[in-house]
Write a protein that holds these residues in place. Structure first.
Motif, PDB file in Angstrom:
ATOM      1  N   LEU A 136       0.815  -1.211   0.000  1.00  0.00           N
ATOM      2  CA  LEU A 136       0.000   0.000   0.000  1.00  0.00           C
ATOM      3  C   LEU A 136       0.854   1.268   0.000  1.00  0.00           C
ATOM      4  CD1 LEU A 136      -2.901  -0.871   2.488  1.00  0.00           C
ATOM      5  CD2 LEU A 136      -3.112  -0.374   0.058  1.00  0.00           C
ATOM      6  N   SER A 137       2.048   1.175   0.564  1.00  0.00           N
ATOM      7  CA  SER A 137       2.899   2.354   0.715  1.00  0.00           C
ATOM      8  C   SER A 137       3.861   2.559  -0.447  1.00  0.00           C
ATOM      9  CB  SER A 137       3.702   2.238   2.020  1.00  0.00           C
ATOM     10  OG  SER A 137       2.859   2.024   3.129  1.00  0.00           O
ATOM     11  N   LEU A 138       3.866   1.674  -1.421  1.00  0.00           N
ATOM     12  CA  LEU A 138       4.861   1.720  -2.489  1.00  0.00           C
ATOM     13  C   LEU A 138       4.945   3.075  -3.184  1.00  0.00           C
ATOM     14  CD1 LEU A 138       4.607  -1.753  -4.285  1.00  0.00           C
ATOM     15  CD2 LEU A 138       6.569  -0.802  -3.055  1.00  0.00           C
ATOM     16  N   HIS A 139       3.799   3.720  -3.381  1.00  0.00           N
ATOM     17  CA  HIS A 139       3.779   4.984  -4.119  1.00  0.00           C
ATOM     18  C   HIS A 139       4.535   6.083  -3.386  1.00  0.00           C
ATOM     19  CE1 HIS A 139       0.659   5.560  -1.104  1.00  0.00           C
ATOM     20  NE2 HIS A 139       0.709   6.848  -1.344  1.00  0.00           N
ATOM     21  N   HIS A 140       4.714   5.924  -2.080  1.00  0.00           N
ATOM     22  CA  HIS A 140       5.338   6.984  -1.282  1.00  0.00           C
ATOM     23  C   HIS A 140       6.649   6.528  -0.646  1.00  0.00           C
ATOM     24  CE1 HIS A 140       4.848  10.443   1.777  1.00  0.00           C
ATOM     25  NE2 HIS A 140       5.088  10.966   0.593  1.00  0.00           N
ATOM     26  N   ILE A 141       7.169   5.381  -1.059  1.00  0.00           N
ATOM     27  CA  ILE A 141       8.457   4.913  -0.555  1.00  0.00           C
ATOM     28  C   ILE A 141       9.543   5.521  -1.427  1.00  0.00           C
ATOM     29  CG2 ILE A 141       9.924   2.899  -0.181  1.00  0.00           C
ATOM     30  CD1 ILE A 141       7.484   1.309   0.552  1.00  0.00           C
ATOM     31  N   LEU A 142      10.147   6.592  -0.928  1.00  0.00           N
ATOM     32  CA  LEU A 142      11.123   7.378  -1.662  1.00  0.00           C
ATOM     33  C   LEU A 142      12.274   7.740  -0.728  1.00  0.00           C
ATOM     34  CD1 LEU A 142       8.472   9.773  -3.224  1.00  0.00           C
ATOM     35  CD2 LEU A 142       9.731   8.031  -4.510  1.00  0.00           C
ATOM     36  N   ALA A 143      13.392   8.135  -1.300  1.00  0.00           N
ATOM     37  CA  ALA A 143      14.547   8.536  -0.488  1.00  0.00           C
ATOM     38  C   ALA A 143      14.326   9.937   0.051  1.00  0.00           C
ATOM     39  CB  ALA A 143      15.823   8.464  -1.331  1.00  0.00           C
ATOM     40  N   ARG A 144      13.467  10.027   1.055  1.00  0.00           N
ATOM     41  CA  ARG A 144      13.103  11.298   1.676  1.00  0.00           C
ATOM     42  C   ARG A 144      12.934  11.097   3.174  1.00  0.00           C
ATOM     43  NH1 ARG A 144       8.019  13.442  -1.405  1.00  0.00           N
ATOM     44  NH2 ARG A 144       7.833  14.456   0.633  1.00  0.00           N
ATOM     45  N   PRO A 145      12.940  12.179   3.957  1.00  0.00           N
ATOM     46  CA  PRO A 145      12.931  12.057   5.422  1.00  0.00           C
ATOM     47  C   PRO A 145      11.772  11.275   6.014  1.00  0.00           C
ATOM     48  CG  PRO A 145      13.631  14.256   4.815  1.00  0.00           C
ATOM     49  CD  PRO A 145      13.213  13.577   3.531  1.00  0.00           C
ATOM     50  N   HIS A 146      10.591  11.308   5.388  1.00  0.00           N
ATOM     51  CA  HIS A 146       9.458  10.609   5.999  1.00  0.00           C
ATOM     52  C   HIS A 146       9.715   9.117   6.129  1.00  0.00           C
ATOM     53  CE1 HIS A 146       8.574  10.031   1.692  1.00  0.00           C
ATOM     54  NE2 HIS A 146       7.889   8.963   2.061  1.00  0.00           N
ATOM     55  N   MET A 147      10.589   8.566   5.277  1.00  0.00           N
ATOM     56  CA  MET A 147      10.879   7.142   5.377  1.00  0.00           C
ATOM     57  C   MET A 147      11.750   6.833   6.594  1.00  0.00           C
ATOM     58  SD  MET A 147       9.098   5.795   3.138  1.00  0.00           S
ATOM     59  CE  MET A 147       9.607   4.202   3.747  1.00  0.00           C
ATOM     60  N   LEU A 148      12.661   7.727   6.935  1.00  0.00           N
ATOM     61  CA  LEU A 148      13.493   7.509   8.115  1.00  0.00           C
ATOM     62  C   LEU A 148      12.663   7.624   9.397  1.00  0.00           C
ATOM     63  CD1 LEU A 148      16.809   9.378   7.216  1.00  0.00           C
ATOM     64  CD2 LEU A 148      15.980   7.133   6.505  1.00  0.00           C
ATOM     65  N   ALA A 149      11.572   8.379   9.329  1.00  0.00           N
ATOM     66  CA  ALA A 149      10.709   8.535  10.502  1.00  0.00           C
ATOM     67  C   ALA A 149       9.675   7.417  10.613  1.00  0.00           C
ATOM     68  CB  ALA A 149       9.993   9.889  10.440  1.00  0.00           C
ATOM     69  N   LEU A 150       9.481   6.633   9.543  1.00  0.00           N
ATOM     70  CA  LEU A 150       8.432   5.608   9.548  1.00  0.00           C
ATOM     71  C   LEU A 150       8.613   4.571  10.658  1.00  0.00           C
ATOM     72  CD1 LEU A 150       5.890   4.467   8.220  1.00  0.00           C
ATOM     73  CD2 LEU A 150       7.376   3.228   6.620  1.00  0.00           C
ATOM     74  N   PRO A 151       9.809   3.997  10.860  1.00  0.00           N
ATOM     75  CA  PRO A 151       9.932   3.023  11.957  1.00  0.00           C
ATOM     76  C   PRO A 151       9.679   3.638  13.320  1.00  0.00           C
ATOM     77  CG  PRO A 151      12.082   3.532  10.991  1.00  0.00           C
ATOM     78  CD  PRO A 151      11.050   4.121  10.091  1.00  0.00           C
ATOM     79  N   VAL A 152      10.015   4.915  13.484  1.00  0.00           N
ATOM     80  CA  VAL A 152       9.761   5.591  14.759  1.00  0.00           C
ATOM     81  C   VAL A 152       8.258   5.752  14.973  1.00  0.00           C
ATOM     82  CG1 VAL A 152      10.248   7.640  16.154  1.00  0.00           C
ATOM     83  CG2 VAL A 152      11.959   6.801  14.530  1.00  0.00           C
ATOM     84  N   MET A 153       7.531   6.104  13.912  1.00  0.00           N
ATOM     85  CA  MET A 153       6.077   6.237  14.006  1.00  0.00           C
ATOM     86  C   MET A 153       5.440   4.919  14.417  1.00  0.00           C
ATOM     87  SD  MET A 153       3.250   7.116  11.022  1.00  0.00           S
ATOM     88  CE  MET A 153       3.403   5.487  10.275  1.00  0.00           C
ATOM     89  N   ILE A 154       5.845   3.831  13.776  1.00  0.00           N
ATOM     90  CA  ILE A 154       5.261   2.519  14.072  1.00  0.00           C
ATOM     91  C   ILE A 154       5.560   2.130  15.519  1.00  0.00           C
ATOM     92  CG2 ILE A 154       5.350   0.075  13.484  1.00  0.00           C
ATOM     93  CD1 ILE A 154       6.037   0.967  10.598  1.00  0.00           C
ATOM     94  N   ALA A 155       6.800   2.334  15.953  1.00  0.00           N
ATOM     95  CA  ALA A 155       7.172   1.977  17.323  1.00  0.00           C
ATOM     96  C   ALA A 155       6.400   2.818  18.331  1.00  0.00           C
ATOM     97  CB  ALA A 155       8.677   2.170  17.519  1.00  0.00           C
ATOM     98  N   TRP A 156       6.265   4.114  18.076  1.00  0.00           N
ATOM     99  CA  TRP A 156       5.555   5.007  19.002  1.00  0.00           C
ATOM    100  C   TRP A 156       4.092   4.596  19.145  1.00  0.00           C
ATOM    101  CZ3 TRP A 156       6.510   8.639  22.577  1.00  0.00           C
ATOM    102  CH2 TRP A 156       5.477   9.484  22.954  1.00  0.00           C
TER     103      TRP A 156
END
Length: 496
Positions: A136-156
């Motif tokens: 579902l996330s493929l369209h927005h999986i890019l080399a940009r900061p939101h991807m580095l924050a994604l694991p933090v969001m899931i953990a939080w």
């Protein structure tokens, strides 16, 4: 028979411990293999450029110095830490660096996601949910900061949900996670906003006396989390900077990642919503009102902005995990204490072997594959010509802003929409799309433009051929250059 059953449960326990790592490694290798697809957004250029500037100057930006239309205007970077990480990786390994960094972030996201789901669901379902979330996330999986924050969001969110399930307050030990999120990406405001609904879920079935005491503790945790979010070089201004993008009104409807979901043709997101409804009907799930509210919130976010589909994909399963798990309870782990060290040894050894295999694969693959940015975002020949002409005020296409910044050329506009504001960028889009011809000519005159750099298929590029005072100087299948009629010509490079 009982001993055999016990041994079976012990083996399953050891296997479960390695499943998140295996899933994360699989996700990492997959996105390493298709790494070029992560390099499709020109925002990656200016993200890296800002990171390089921070490293070079040992300071953070407080004003804009990349455009000539907003030069000197207040602006802060709410993704400064991500930008530094991308800049370091790019300096070390060229575009392979951001690709590997992004793939590692996806791997961590998938591993944490499966780990959280495993507490309630059997392994196959947890892995299936992870695969669907990534899809579902493929369209927005890019080399940009939101991807580095994604694991933090899931953990939080996993930490909040776990505390709500147990009817307790989240441990304050996890507050640094919010600080990390706030330094990586402005999306941390979602983590703050979710504290309220999670608190309501935690107190929902308690008696009134316990509700008040627990709610008070959740309130204190929320205040502490907000304070933790301000533990950045910008302090409380981080909160304001992160919310500025939400105040852009009509502009959000024309920027692709902020557009609402489109169901004109069947999409994975549409299938996910239908699947969510089907699961609820088939399982006969009875959810508490706070959980229903959370699911509706994440669905609404995905429907409103396509970039929020990833939040829907990863967070809805976390909300549903406990209710789904209650319909098919997991077997209890009966591993004896005396066997625990052996189990840990096996798990650690397996983890090291998986990590070593992933690293070896990375080294081999990168030794013969060179990652390159998508060509329709990089008008190399056109920008070479503009630099040769010493063009100072270039009216550039929105998609070219990041690349121009990477070439140290002041831009008319780029992906930092919150800097330029709704009115300015809407005028720009209307001018480029020639929805209002006077918008285009007015902007060219008002900002004393001496050259334009438009996408080859942009309406403005075609219209400028017929506007008095302008002439086409260069064109290829990526970009078109127009200059003032009467300006001296330069040697025009051959079309690629």
């Amino acid at each position: 028979m009982s001993l055999s059953f016990t041994n079976s449960i012990t083996v399953q326990s050891r296997a479960r411990a390695l499943v998140p790592l295996c899933v994360g490694t699989g996700a990492y290798l997959f996105f390493l293999y298709i790494g070029d697809t992560l390099l499709q957004d020109s925002d990656s250029f200016w993200q890296i450029k800002i990171g390089q500037w921070i490293l070079d100057h040992h300071a953070l930006p407080y004003t804009d110095f990349y455009s000539f239309t907003r030069s000197g205007e207040p602006w802060i970077s709410t993704s400064w830490l991500s930008q530094i990480l991308f800049a370091i990786s790019y300096a070390q390994w060229d575009w392979a660096g951001p690709v590997v960094l992004t793939a590692l972030a996806i791997a961590a996201s998938a591993a944490i996601f499966v780990y959280l789901l495993e507490a309630h669901l059997e392994i196959p379902r947890a892995v299936l949910f992870a695969m669907l979330a990534v899809l579902l996330s493929l369209h927005h999986i890019l080399a940009r900061p939101h991807m580095l924050a994604l694991p933090v969001m899931i953990a939080w969110v996993g930490i909040l949900m776990n505390a709500a399930d147990r009817k307790v307050t989240p441990s304050w030990v996890w507050l640094p996670l919010m600080s990390l999120w706030a330094n990586l990406h402005g999306g941390f405001v979602l983590g703050l906003a979710l504290i309220g609904p999670m608190a309501i879920e935690a107190i929902w079935t308690l008696d009134s006396g316990k509700q008040i005491r627990l709610l008070a503790r959740w309130f204190l945790f929320g205040v502490a989390a907000m304070a933790a979010a301000c533990v950045t070089p910008y302090g409380w201004r981080t909160l304001l900077g992160a919310t500025n993008i939400l105040n852009l009104g009509e502009l959000l409807s024309v920027i692709s990642e902020w557009m609402p979901a489109n169901f004109a043709s069947f999409s994975a997101f549409e299938g996910a919503i239908l699947g969510l409804i089907a699961i609820g009907l088939f399982r006969g799930l009875t959810l508490s009102p706070p959980r229903i509210l959370l699911i509706l919130l994440f669905t609404w976010m995905g429907l409103t902005h396509v970039r929020s589909i990833e939040a829907f994909a990863f967070l809805v399963p976390l909300v549903l995990a406990k209710p789904l798990g209650e319909t098919s309870p997991l077997p209890q782990d009966t591993e004896q204490a005396g066997e625990s060290w052996a189990a840990h040894y096996v798990t650690i050894t397996g983890a090291l072997m998986i990590a070593a295999a992933a690293w070896t694969t990375t080294s081999i693959y990168m030794s013969h594959h060179r990652f390159t940015f998508t060509m329709d975002q990089t008008p190399v020949a056109a920008v070479d010509l503009l630099q040769q002409r010493k063009a100072q005020r270039i009216f550039n296409g929105y998609q070219f802003g990041g690349y121009l910044i990477s070439r140290d050329i002041p831009v008319f506009v780029d992906g930092r929409a919150e800097l330029y504001g709704e009115k300015f960028v809407m005028d720009f889009f209307k001018g480029v799309e020639v929805k209002k011809l006077d918008n285009l000519t007015r902007l060219l005159e008002e900002y004393k433009i001496d050259a334009t750099l438009m996408g080859a298929d942009t309406p403005a590029a075609q219209v400028l051929d017929h506007i008095k005072g302008w002439k086409r100087l260069y064109a290829d299948n990526i970009a078109v250059i127009h200059v003032r009629d009467g300006a001296p010509d330069a040697a025009v490079p051959a079309k690629p």
